[in-house]
Design a protein around this motif. Structure first.
Motif, PDB file in Angstrom:
ATOM      1  N   VAL A 172       0.845  -1.203   0.000  1.00 50.43           N
ATOM      2  CA  VAL A 172       0.000   0.000   0.000  1.00 50.43           C
ATOM      3  C   VAL A 172       0.877   1.249   0.000  1.00 50.43           C
ATOM      4  CG1 VAL A 172      -1.697   1.318   1.321  1.00 50.43           C
ATOM      5  CG2 VAL A 172      -1.993  -1.135   1.022  1.00 50.43           C
ATOM      6  N   HIS A 217      -9.042   3.666  -7.780  1.00 51.34           N
ATOM      7  CA  HIS A 217      -9.309   2.405  -7.091  1.00 51.34           C
ATOM      8  C   HIS A 217      -8.916   1.227  -7.972  1.00 51.34           C
ATOM      9  CE1 HIS A 217     -12.143  -0.760  -5.527  1.00 51.34           C
ATOM     10  NE2 HIS A 217     -11.448  -0.453  -4.455  1.00 51.34           N
ATOM     11  N   TYR A 231     -11.324   1.058   2.130  1.00 46.22           N
ATOM     12  CA  TYR A 231     -11.237  -0.190   2.881  1.00 46.22           C
ATOM     13  C   TYR A 231     -11.105   0.007   4.383  1.00 46.22           C
ATOM     14  CZ  TYR A 231     -11.040  -2.411  -1.605  1.00 46.22           C
ATOM     15  OH  TYR A 231     -11.358  -2.836  -2.861  1.00 46.22           O
ATOM     16  N   VAL A 283      -7.569   3.866  -1.378  1.00 49.41           N
ATOM     17  CA  VAL A 283      -7.593   2.542  -0.742  1.00 49.41           C
ATOM     18  C   VAL A 283      -7.873   2.664   0.749  1.00 49.41           C
ATOM     19  CG1 VAL A 283      -6.142   0.555  -0.132  1.00 49.41           C
ATOM     20  CG2 VAL A 283      -6.174   1.406  -2.476  1.00 49.41           C
ATOM     21  N   ALA A 312      -5.141   1.067  -8.337  1.00 51.15           N
ATOM     22  CA  ALA A 312      -4.509   0.630  -7.080  1.00 51.15           C
ATOM     23  C   ALA A 312      -4.637  -0.874  -6.911  1.00 51.15           C
ATOM     24  CB  ALA A 312      -5.142   1.359  -5.894  1.00 51.15           C
ATOM     25  N   LEU A 313      -5.820  -1.420  -7.163  1.00 48.64           N
ATOM     26  CA  LEU A 313      -5.996  -2.868  -7.043  1.00 48.64           C
ATOM     27  C   LEU A 313      -5.145  -3.618  -8.064  1.00 48.64           C
ATOM     28  CD1 LEU A 313      -9.801  -3.333  -6.281  1.00 48.64           C
ATOM     29  CD2 LEU A 313      -7.863  -3.404  -4.720  1.00 48.64           C
ATOM     30  N   GLN A 367      -3.887   7.175  -5.012  1.00 51.36           N
ATOM     31  CA  GLN A 367      -4.385   5.804  -4.983  1.00 51.36           C
ATOM     32  C   GLN A 367      -4.370   5.263  -3.558  1.00 51.36           C
ATOM     33  OE1 GLN A 367      -2.321   3.315  -7.801  1.00 51.36           O
ATOM     34  NE2 GLN A 367      -2.753   4.690  -9.514  1.00 51.36           N
ATOM     35  N   ARG A 368      -3.322   5.584  -2.819  1.00 55.86           N
ATOM     36  CA  ARG A 368      -3.233   5.146  -1.425  1.00 55.86           C
ATOM     37  C   ARG A 368      -4.375   5.749  -0.617  1.00 55.86           C
ATOM     38  NH1 ARG A 368       1.957   6.947   1.635  1.00 55.86           N
ATOM     39  NH2 ARG A 368       2.700   6.608  -0.473  1.00 55.86           N
TER      40      ARG A 368
END
Length: 170
Positions: free
Chosen positions: A106, A145, A121, A117, A148-149, A113-114
């Motif tokens: 992460v 998102h 989450y 996330v 990032a995934l 992006q961090r």
């Protein structure tokens, strides 16, 4: 401003653990997170009399936006080292290893992006709430998102975890 003192103090005492965890997830460092939270609380205190609604969400928004703003500034202070001092942790074995590799993965994400996330989450915010917090369009949050995934799926930090059958990213 004098009338807001006790109410603000109570808020800080009650919400600091949650806000600090958010800052740690964003920065990857508890000391930098403390500084980030202090700056956010200072900004919140200045406008506390005008804050209505969910005050934790208000300050969390300040924390995230301050994090993103600070990432753009140049800073020539301390540099992280490769060797860290020992840290006490109550978790053991594989759980700790999985947690550390996920945290590393992460932390390797770009700041926006961090932030997406962490908000999606850790705080379980909807795409719309995340967009509102970051001041972005919902489509931009979806893009961040998704990217990032995708980055986490191919992350070298998580290769051992996924290969060992300990987990799988959706």
């Amino acid at each position: 401003m004098r009338g807001q003192g006790p109410a603000f103090e109570e808020f800080v005492l009650a919400s600091t653990p949650t806000l600090h965890r958010t800052a740690v997830l964003l920065t990857g460092d508890p000391h930098t997170a403390r500084d980030l939270l202090q700056e956010a609380l200072l900004k919140a205190w200045r406008s506390w009399g005008r804050v209505t609604g969910d005050r934790v969400a208000y300050v969390r928004t300040i924390v995230v936006r301050e994090f993103l703003t600070q990432r753009r500034r140049r800073w020539h202070g301390e540099r992280p080292t490769e060797e860290l001092p020992e840290q006490a942790d109550t978790r053991q074995g594989a759980d700790l290893e999985t947690s550390l590799t996920l945290a590393d993965a992460v932390r390797a994400l770009p700041p926006q992006q961090r932030a997406v996330v962490v908000l999606r989450y850790f705080h379980d915010l909807t795409e719309a709430d995340t967009a509102r917090t970051l001041g972005l369009a919902v489509g931009t949050v979806k893009s961040h998102h998704s990217r990032a995934l995708a980055a986490l799926r191919v992350s070298e930090h998580l290769d051992d975890v996924v290969a060992g059958g300990k987990g799988r990213l959706a």
